[in-house]
Design a protein around this motif. Structure first.
Motif, PDB file in Angstrom:
ATOM      1  N   THR A 149      -9.242  18.265  -3.649  1.00 20.22           N
ATOM      2  CA  THR A 149      -8.916  19.533  -4.294  1.00 20.22           C
ATOM      3  C   THR A 149      -7.557  19.454  -4.976  1.00 20.22           C
ATOM      4  OG1 THR A 149     -10.211  20.752  -2.651  1.00 20.22           O
ATOM      5  CG2 THR A 149      -8.601  22.013  -3.933  1.00 20.22           C
ATOM      6  N   PHE A 150      -6.584  18.881  -4.291  1.00 25.35           N
ATOM      7  CA  PHE A 150      -5.258  18.723  -4.897  1.00 25.35           C
ATOM      8  C   PHE A 150      -5.335  17.871  -6.166  1.00 25.35           C
ATOM      9  CE2 PHE A 150      -3.433  19.488  -0.492  1.00 25.35           C
ATOM     10  CZ  PHE A 150      -2.839  20.696  -0.820  1.00 25.35           C
ATOM     11  N   VAL A 151      -6.098  16.787  -6.099  1.00 21.81           N
ATOM     12  CA  VAL A 151      -6.216  15.899  -7.254  1.00 21.81           C
ATOM     13  C   VAL A 151      -6.911  16.610  -8.411  1.00 21.81           C
ATOM     14  CG1 VAL A 151      -7.295  13.781  -8.120  1.00 21.81           C
ATOM     15  CG2 VAL A 151      -6.142  13.770  -5.903  1.00 21.81           C
ATOM     16  N   LYS A 152      -7.963  17.381  -8.099  1.00 21.44           N
ATOM     17  CA  LYS A 152      -8.671  18.123  -9.154  1.00 21.44           C
ATOM     18  C   LYS A 152      -7.740  19.135  -9.810  1.00 21.44           C
ATOM     19  CE  LYS A 152     -12.186  19.243 -11.654  1.00 21.44           C
ATOM     20  NZ  LYS A 152     -12.717  18.273 -12.645  1.00 21.44           N
TER      21      LYS A 152
ATOM     22  N   ASN B 212      -0.264  11.779  -6.610  1.00 22.75           N
ATOM     23  CA  ASN B 212      -1.587  11.154  -6.648  1.00 22.75           C
ATOM     24  C   ASN B 212      -1.583   9.733  -6.123  1.00 22.75           C
ATOM     25  OD1 ASN B 212      -2.744  13.423  -7.746  1.00 22.75           O
ATOM     26  ND2 ASN B 212      -3.216  12.512  -9.732  1.00 22.75           N
ATOM     27  N   ASN B 213      -0.534   8.983  -6.444  1.00 29.43           N
ATOM     28  CA  ASN B 213      -0.537   7.547  -6.180  1.00 29.43           C
ATOM     29  C   ASN B 213       0.271   7.099  -4.973  1.00 29.43           C
ATOM     30  OD1 ASN B 213      -2.010   6.221  -8.637  1.00 29.43           O
ATOM     31  ND2 ASN B 213      -0.739   7.840  -9.491  1.00 29.43           N
TER      32      ASN B 213
ATOM     33  N   GLU C 183       0.847  -1.171   0.000  1.00 26.52           N
ATOM     34  CA  GLU C 183       0.000   0.000   0.000  1.00 26.52           C
ATOM     35  C   GLU C 183       0.895   1.237   0.000  1.00 26.52           C
ATOM     36  OE1 GLU C 183      -2.588  -0.295   3.319  1.00 26.52           O
ATOM     37  OE2 GLU C 183      -3.693  -2.014   2.523  1.00 26.52           O
ATOM     38  N   ALA C 184       0.292   2.395  -0.216  1.00 24.22           N
ATOM     39  CA  ALA C 184       1.069   3.630  -0.320  1.00 24.22           C
ATOM     40  C   ALA C 184       1.923   3.880   0.910  1.00 24.22           C
ATOM     41  CB  ALA C 184       0.125   4.812  -0.546  1.00 24.22           C
TER      42      ALA C 184
ATOM     43  N   MET D 176       5.287   2.586  -8.424  1.00 21.64           N
ATOM     44  CA  MET D 176       4.150   3.434  -8.771  1.00 21.64           C
ATOM     45  C   MET D 176       3.152   2.706  -9.667  1.00 21.64           C
ATOM     46  SD  MET D 176       5.785   7.210  -9.278  1.00 21.64           S
ATOM     47  CE  MET D 176       6.966   6.735 -10.535  1.00 21.64           C
ATOM     48  N   GLU D 177       3.648   1.859 -10.538  1.00 15.15           N
ATOM     49  CA  GLU D 177       2.783   1.159 -11.474  1.00 15.15           C
ATOM     50  C   GLU D 177       1.765   0.284 -10.747  1.00 15.15           C
ATOM     51  OE1 GLU D 177       4.885  -0.973 -14.433  1.00 15.15           O
ATOM     52  OE2 GLU D 177       6.158   0.727 -14.962  1.00 15.15           O
ATOM     53  N   MET D 178       2.148  -0.220  -9.587  1.00 13.78           N
ATOM     54  CA  MET D 178       1.273  -1.109  -8.848  1.00 13.78           C
ATOM     55  C   MET D 178       0.116  -0.354  -8.181  1.00 13.78           C
ATOM     56  SD  MET D 178       2.934  -3.707  -9.685  1.00 13.78           S
ATOM     57  CE  MET D 178       1.870  -4.886  -8.868  1.00 13.78           C
ATOM     58  N   LEU D 179       0.210   0.987  -8.159  1.00 12.01           N
ATOM     59  CA  LEU D 179      -0.800   1.781  -7.466  1.00 12.01           C
ATOM     60  C   LEU D 179      -1.572   2.700  -8.408  1.00 12.01           C
ATOM     61  CD1 LEU D 179       1.283   2.828  -4.344  1.00 12.01           C
ATOM     62  CD2 LEU D 179      -0.468   1.075  -4.469  1.00 12.01           C
ATOM     63  N   LYS D 180      -1.560   2.407  -9.701  1.00 15.77           N
ATOM     64  CA  LYS D 180      -2.125   3.332 -10.676  1.00 15.77           C
ATOM     65  C   LYS D 180      -3.621   3.583 -10.488  1.00 15.77           C
ATOM     66  CE  LYS D 180      -2.543  -0.377 -14.118  1.00 15.77           C
ATOM     67  NZ  LYS D 180      -2.099  -0.824 -15.458  1.00 15.77           N
TER      68      LYS D 180
END
Length: 251
Positions: free
Chosen positions: A86-89, A213-214, A35-36, A64-68
């Motif tokens: 908000t950060f993601v948007k 993000n991931n 997990e992250a 990172m690929e495992m958490l796309k």
């Protein structure tokens, strides 16, 4: 060996120059269990062991690929106005600017003279300025989110992100300055220089967005579990300020 130690071993092998494809094949089943937060604590331990933040930036994207799909699952469980959403948007909007910049540069590279399409330069300059207008996003991360994550014992990933913010500011200014200086340059030289500057910026910011993000944002959601703390962070975000392009419903 626990998950974190095992991941550290893999990342150290990648950083030492071992073939990423070989390590990835060996580690794929193991990475699917992570997990992250596992990734963030591993990076934390690597920094504590003496690995420089700039070295972490060059680690393979294997983890990172495992958490796309992590960001989709994460945002669906949060309110629209949650600081992380908000950060993601804002990342989505910044990504659209990158797409536009990439397309404008592709058009520019087909030109043989300045006069073929003289409107391109102002469009590139404006798009670079749009990206620079994302500074409140970085400031909110550095002044609000990152300190909160660090207070919960994770400061490895945040150190890397702050360093990348500095690089990204420089890359954005470089594109803007070149676009505004086109008339004072040999056109072929201009094309080569702005092509390099745009590609560096697009690649670096896309990679930065993907990591936040991931990895970083999911880590924040996992370790900051008190809703009252998130409300306090939201208030601090409002005081810090939003981007010109941040949708009202996310403020």
């Amino acid at each position: 060996m626990d998950k974190t130690d095992r991941l550290i071993e893999l990342l150290e092998r990648l950083n030492a120059g071992e073939d990423p494809s070989q390590v990835k094949e060996e580690a794929q089943e193991f990475l699917s269990t992570l997990e992250a937060q596992d990734l963030s604590f591993a990076e934390q331990k690597l920094l504590e062991a003496g690995l420089a933040p700039e070295d972490l930036r060059h680690l393979c994207s294997i983890h990172m690929e495992m958490l796309k799909d992590e960001v989709t699952k994460m945002t669906s469980q949060l309110e629209k106005g949650h600081p992380i959403n908000t950060f993601v948007k804002e990342h989505e909007i910044l990504s659209s600017f990158l797409d536009k910049l990439d397309k404008l540069n592709t058009e520019l590279q087909k030109q043989n003279s300045y006069d073929e399409n003289s409107t391109l330069y102002s469009q590139i300059a404006q798009t670079a300025q749009d990206l620079l207008d994302g500074e409140p996003h970085h400031q909110r991360e550095e002044k609000v989110l990152f300190p909160a994550v660090e207070a919960h014992g994770v400061d490895g990933p945040t150190k890397v992100m702050v360093m990348e913010h500095e690089d990204l500011r420089r890359y954005k200014r470089s594109v803007l300055e070149l676009a505004n200086d086109v008339k004072n340059m040999n056109f072929t030289d201009f094309k080569n220089r702005i092509n390099s500057a745009v590609k560096i910026l697009v690649m670096a910011l896309r990679d930065h967005i993907f990591k936040e993000n991931n990895i970083l944002y999911p880590t924040a959601v996992e370790i900051i579990t008190d809703n009252n703390e998130w409300k306090e962070l939201k208030d601090k975000c409002r005081k810090s300020g939003y981007c010109k392009f941040t949708p009202e419903e996310y403020k």
